[in-house]
Design a protein around this motif. Structure first.
Motif, PDB file in Angstrom:
ATOM      1  N   ALA A  53       7.017  -4.307   0.689  1.00 17.03           N
ATOM      2  CA  ALA A  53       5.626  -4.357   1.330  1.00 17.03           C
ATOM      3  C   ALA A  53       6.117  -4.436   2.597  1.00 17.03           C
ATOM      4  O   ALA A  53       7.020  -4.772   3.310  1.00 17.03           O
ATOM      5  CB  ALA A  53       5.119  -5.467   0.735  1.00 17.03           C
ATOM      6  N   ARG A  59       4.636  -1.218  -0.659  1.00 19.69           N
ATOM      7  CA  ARG A  59       3.046  -1.442  -0.548  1.00 19.69           C
ATOM      8  C   ARG A  59       2.833  -1.917   0.702  1.00 19.69           C
ATOM      9  O   ARG A  59       3.385  -2.618   1.521  1.00 19.69           O
ATOM     10  CB  ARG A  59       2.905  -2.428  -1.700  1.00 19.69           C
ATOM     11  N   GLU A  74      -3.112  -0.062   1.155  1.00 23.41           N
ATOM     12  CA  GLU A  74      -3.283  -0.711  -0.445  1.00 23.41           C
ATOM     13  C   GLU A  74      -4.109  -1.658  -0.302  1.00 23.41           C
ATOM     14  O   GLU A  74      -5.059  -1.897  -1.150  1.00 23.41           O
ATOM     15  CB  GLU A  74      -1.967  -0.903  -1.060  1.00 23.41           C
ATOM     16  N   ARG A 131       4.595   4.080   2.757  1.00 23.28           N
ATOM     17  CA  ARG A 131       4.118   4.385   1.442  1.00 23.28           C
ATOM     18  C   ARG A 131       4.986   5.696   0.781  1.00 23.28           C
ATOM     19  O   ARG A 131       5.241   5.329  -0.555  1.00 23.28           O
ATOM     20  CB  ARG A 131       2.584   4.916   1.502  1.00 23.28           C
TER      21      ARG A 131
END
Length: 280
Positions: free
Chosen positions: A180, A206, A223, A201
């Motif tokens: 992430a 994420r 997201e 992405r």
């Protein structure tokens, strides 16, 4: 101009999204409203130290066809004659600071439901390493977040410069195990920051974004979106609410991994005492 008149002039610009040059013009009009309401665009430009086209673009940014329409509103707001002391300055600085208090109040209201914050905290806490993106105006905020996040997470990578090296660092973070990324994207939204969100992405990361509005161009590329209003009352933006939100998010990360957080904080304190980092 009396205090009520000054407030009316302030209200003409209070909610507008202006560039730094346009804010200089706004402040000049506020500070010298007693005379500026009767000046031409060229005279206002000279007073503000900008070009005449900048004054015209400023008026159009406020929704007017040109400067004459804005000047008419300034004349209506001015209740004193042009001969009034031009050194009188309405307290736009205090006004800007008070608006920051209101921005913090809006942020507190938005956090009534903590579900998005909790989700974002858990998402970022599980990423090892954790890349933190912040370009241009957001770079100091990314560095501030990264400084404290590094006390509770083992590998925080602040990405505060663009170019091809930015993509390299994103790829390296992904190869090292990142799952992430946190991106802080504030006005004026850098194109490189938006591109980096797309690249992250595409790499399978994420993305959590801190930005100023749900309709920010960064919002559609993330997201999980967390918003905090940016103050626009001075020549340059005030980031009080985004900085507060960043630290609240860090709290959510700590809450997601409480045992690791406590262990790492204790280790740091022991190290700080051993090395005598801080003055007693």
């Amino acid at each position: 101009m009396n205090e009520k008149g000054a407030d009316r002039v302030l209200a003409l610009f209070a909610d507008a999204r202006l560039t730094p040059t346009q804010r200089r013009i706004a402040h000049t009009l506020i500070q010298h409203a007693g005379a500026a309401a009767w000046l031409s665009a060229a005279e206002v430009a000279d007073l503000a130290g900008v070009s005449q086209p900048s004054v015209t673009r400023f008026a159009m940014a406020l929704g007017h066809d040109g400067y004459p329409a804005l000047r008419q509103l300034l004349r209506e707001a001015a209740t004193a004659s042009p001969a009034e002391n031009q050194d009188h300055k309405p307290d736009e600085v205090q006004h800007a600071v008070r608006r920051e208090s209101a921005n913090l109040g809006r942020l507190a209201d938005d956090l009534t439901d903590p579900s998005r914050l909790t989700e974002a905290g858990a998402l970022l806490a599980g990423s090892r390493p954790l890349p933190v993106l912040g370009l241009r105006a957001a770079a100091p905020l990314a560095a501030y977040f990264g400084f404290f996040a590094a006390k509770v997470l083992p590998d925080v990578r602040v990405l505060d410069s663009g170019g091809t090296l930015l993509t390299d660092r994103l790829e390296q973070a992904r190869a090292a195990g990142a799952t992430a990324m946190l991106a802080i994207v504030l006005p004026r939204y850098p194109r490189e920051a938006l591109d980096a969100l797309g690249e992250a992405r595409a790499l399978g990361l994420r993305t959590v974004v801190i930005t100023d509005s749900p309709v920010s161009p960064a919002a559609e590329r993330a997201e999980c979106v967390l918003t905090a209003p940016v103050g626009a009352g001075l020549v340059f933006d005030l980031h009080t609410a985004p900085m507060t939100l960043a630290m609240v998010l860090l709290q959510a990360i700590c809450d997601a991994v409480p045992e690791e957080t406590q262990r790492r904080l204790e280790e740091f304190e022991s190290s700080a005492v051993r090395r005598q980092i801080f003055v007693p």
